[in-house]
Enzyme design. Structure first.
Site, PDB file in Angstrom:
ATOM      1  N   PHE A  87      18.316  23.214  38.326  1.00  0.00           N
ATOM      2  CA  PHE A  87      18.889  23.905  38.151  1.00  0.00           C
ATOM      3  C   PHE A  87      19.035  24.861  39.664  1.00  0.00           C
ATOM      4  CE2 PHE A  87      19.653  28.513  37.146  1.00  0.00           C
ATOM      5  CZ  PHE A  87      21.729  28.138  36.265  1.00  0.00           C
ATOM      6  N   ARG A 136      23.606  35.231  43.220  1.00  0.00           N
ATOM      7  CA  ARG A 136      25.193  34.783  44.070  1.00  0.00           C
ATOM      8  C   ARG A 136      25.047  35.233  45.343  1.00  0.00           C
ATOM      9  NH1 ARG A 136      28.131  33.254  39.910  1.00  0.00           N
ATOM     10  NH2 ARG A 136      28.126  34.972  37.681  1.00  0.00           N
TER      11      ARG A 136
HETATM   12  P1  5GP Z   1      29.546  21.794  34.000  1.00  0.00           P
HETATM   13  O1  5GP Z   1      30.340  21.901  32.814  1.00  0.00           O
HETATM   14  O2  5GP Z   1      29.911  20.607  34.838  1.00  0.00           O
HETATM   15  O3  5GP Z   1      28.095  21.347  33.405  1.00  0.00           O
HETATM   16  O4  5GP Z   1      29.135  23.100  34.479  1.00  0.00           O
HETATM   17  C1  5GP Z   1      29.727  23.779  35.689  1.00  0.00           C
HETATM   18  C2  5GP Z   1      29.505  25.066  35.685  1.00  0.00           C
HETATM   19  O5  5GP Z   1      27.871  25.152  35.127  1.00  0.00           O
HETATM   20  C3  5GP Z   1      29.090  25.113  37.316  1.00  0.00           C
HETATM   21  O6  5GP Z   1      30.487  25.551  37.235  1.00  0.00           O
HETATM   22  C4  5GP Z   1      28.186  26.298  36.920  1.00  0.00           C
HETATM   23  O7  5GP Z   1      28.487  27.925  36.628  1.00  0.00           O
HETATM   24  C5  5GP Z   1      27.080  25.979  35.789  1.00  0.00           C
HETATM   25  N1  5GP Z   1      26.309  25.574  36.650  1.00  0.00           N
HETATM   26  C6  5GP Z   1      26.218  23.941  36.388  1.00  0.00           C
HETATM   27  N2  5GP Z   1      24.470  23.251  36.972  1.00  0.00           N
HETATM   28  C7  5GP Z   1      24.400  24.975  37.952  1.00  0.00           C
HETATM   29  C8  5GP Z   1      22.783  24.743  38.554  1.00  0.00           C
HETATM   30  O8  5GP Z   1      22.036  24.187  38.765  1.00  0.00           O
HETATM   31  N3  5GP Z   1      23.237  26.477  38.695  1.00  0.00           N
HETATM   32  C9  5GP Z   1      23.256  27.189  38.451  1.00  0.00           C
HETATM   33  N4  5GP Z   1      23.433  28.603  38.886  1.00  0.00           N
HETATM   34  N5  5GP Z   1      25.332  26.817  37.787  1.00  0.00           N
HETATM   35  C10 5GP Z   1      25.158  25.716  37.234  1.00  0.00           C
END
Ligand code: 5GP
Length: 186
Positions: free
Chosen positions: A158, A171
């Site tokens: 993460f 951010r």
């Molecule tokens: P997905 O739907 O592809 O699992 O996740 C997309 C969203 O999850 C990203 O646009 C982001 O907001 C959040 N996200 C996924 N992985 C991370 C991470 O490692 N760090 C953070 N801060 N947000 C993440």
């Protein structure tokens, strides 16, 4: 969550330093400019995480572009887990019908959010729809996504910084990093 005096005190590891991000953004901007030469592309980014990437990428592109912003939120899940159920908080401001659209994303993890967004935007009949993401975390992918422009592939961690948050914080870090474990547990 205790308030750190300096945000950087909460960072355990810098995964991608600011200079590397900027060099990659310049490279992506050059590729986009050459691929879309003679056309006008609409960059659609997804708030809030993609904001710094969008701001830097658009300035690295030398052809005419328009920008539009969407904001989505996942239903349920936890701060670090996505559910794939997406709610649109802010929709496009203008029609993309018949236009060349490039989605500008911060990170693709499971792919569920983007999968939803792609289907939603395809329904608006753009001439073309491509994906640009700064980060890709393929280890956790649940749906296949064809990425046209990729910044960095990262391990299953993460990450925060350069737009990405943990609890709406971090951010504004200029790099991509991993937080100390006690930040998540505290
Ligand atoms: P997905 O739907 O592809 O699992 O996740 C997309 C969203 O999850 C990203 O646009 C982001 O907001 C959040 N996200 C996924 N992985 C991370 C991470 O490692 N760090 C953070 N801060 N947000 C993440």
């Amino acid at each position: 969550m205790a308030r750190p005096v300096d945000l950087q005190d909460d960072v355990a590891t810098v995964l991608i330093p600011s200079e590397q991000i900027q060099a990659k953004v310049a490279e992506l901007g050059t590729r986009v400019s050459s691929d879309y030469a003679g056309r006008e592309v609409i960059l659609v980014s997804v708030l809030k995480g993609s904001l710094p990437f969008m701001a830097d990428l658009m300035r690295a592109i030398t052809i005419p572009v328009q920008i539009d912003l969407m904001e989505v939120s996942s239903y349920g899940g936890t701060t670090t887990e996505s559910t794939g159920l997406v709610r649109i908080l802010k929709d496009l401001s203008s029609s993309i019908e018949g236009k060349d659209v490039l989605i500008v994303e911060d990170i693709i993890d499971t792919g569920l959010t983007l999968n939803y967004l792609i289907r939603y935007l395809r329904g608006k009949n753009p001439a073309s729809l491509r994906i640009c993401t700064l980060l890709d975390k393929p280890a956790r992918r649940l749906v296949e996504i064809a990425i046209d422009y990729l910044g960095f592939t990262i391990p299953d961690q993460f990450v925060v910084g350069y737009g990405l948050d943990y609890g709406e914080r971090y951010r504004n870090l200029p790099f991509i990093g991993v937080l100390r474990p006690e930040v998540y547990s505290g």
